[in-house]
Enzyme design. Sequence first.
Site, PDB file in Angstrom:
ATOM      1  N   HIS A 164       0.853  -1.191   0.000  1.00  0.00           N
ATOM      2  CA  HIS A 164       0.000   0.000   0.000  1.00  0.00           C
ATOM      3  C   HIS A 164       0.894   1.248   0.000  1.00  0.00           C
ATOM      4  CE1 HIS A 164      -2.773   3.109   1.334  1.00  0.00           C
ATOM      5  NE2 HIS A 164      -3.758   2.296   0.956  1.00  0.00           N
ATOM      6  N   GLU A 213       0.758   4.135   1.276  1.00  0.00           N
ATOM      7  CA  GLU A 213       1.026   4.779   2.578  1.00  0.00           C
ATOM      8  C   GLU A 213       2.111   4.013   3.345  1.00  0.00           C
ATOM      9  OE1 GLU A 213      -2.417   5.509   5.116  1.00  0.00           O
ATOM     10  OE2 GLU A 213      -1.067   5.517   6.841  1.00  0.00           O
ATOM     11  N   SER A 254      -9.174   0.306  -2.405  1.00  0.00           N
ATOM     12  CA  SER A 254      -9.220   1.193  -1.239  1.00  0.00           C
ATOM     13  C   SER A 254      -9.303   0.358   0.043  1.00  0.00           C
ATOM     14  CB  SER A 254     -10.444   2.114  -1.358  1.00  0.00           C
ATOM     15  OG  SER A 254     -10.795   2.604  -0.089  1.00  0.00           O
ATOM     16  N   ASN A 297      -9.654   1.221   3.205  1.00  0.00           N
ATOM     17  CA  ASN A 297     -10.711   1.526   4.187  1.00  0.00           C
ATOM     18  C   ASN A 297     -12.077   1.074   3.695  1.00  0.00           C
ATOM     19  OD1 ASN A 297     -12.402   4.129   3.414  1.00  0.00           O
ATOM     20  ND2 ASN A 297     -10.332   4.490   2.691  1.00  0.00           N
TER      21      ASN A 297
END
Length: 278
Positions: free
Chosen positions: A122, A124, A216, A218
């Site tokens: 990911h 991040e 995504s 989340n």
Amino acid sequence: MEVLLARENGFCFGVKKAVELTEAAAESGRAVHNLGQVVHNPKISERLAARGVKVIADPSEATEGIVVIRAHGVPPEMRAKIEEQGLECIDATCSLVLRAQRFTKQLADEGYRVIILGTPEHPEVVGLRAYAGTDHVIVETKEEWAKLPKMRKAGVVSQSTQPPWAFKELVAHVAEIAQETKIFNTVCPVTIKRQHAATELAGATDTIIVVGGRNSANTRELVNLARMQGREAHHIEHAAELEPAWLVGKERVGLIGGCSTPMETLIEVKERAEALAA
Ligand code: SF4
């Protein structure tokens, strides 16, 4: 059939800022590039592409103009590379991600072995690990952290969109295997609120439709939460993917979007669901 919208929906503040900064840059008439998809949402990507914004994987793909760093952040070398190439850099890294990067660096500087809860690939996490020193480790599942060796000093941080229960379980485990632990809870409070809203919605409806990019993190977590409560949950990216069969015999259908799902997409899904049920 009634379609209930979750009490928390629409963009989180980090995504809102990243999209607004990109759109404002596009207004300048200069060449604008997003370093990776600005948010994990196909609708927004289309909207930005229509304004001439190009998505690039590396600054070397841009010959002039502006490069926007997305909300997930980047490793420091990437920011330096943008500037070395003489490109203007607009940093839309979310303030909460910047905070997590600072804490990660602090742990590494203080000699803690940094344990990051997150998905290794990911963006991040790719950014976070650049601050974690050479001896860090990334874990995503219970099976993975159960294999961690005993250690002297362990520091724990999390990708912002990981579920709070997973962070809590990891921290409890690390406390058992390390002589000294330092914890920075970097789970995003906005995603926690969204997860609470999903749980509440699952309790009040027969089935849940979760809207957001398939990549995504989340959004996928909202699907998991609804299923953990024994609810039927379907993950779609846009209204056209809504299957009429999912609504048959249902009295109440819940609708929730990830932090990068615009309200307009949710309204489209709501209207289509109501039209299919009419
Ligand atoms: S989910 Fe949280 S950390 Fe991520 S961009 Fe949104 S506000 Fe920032």
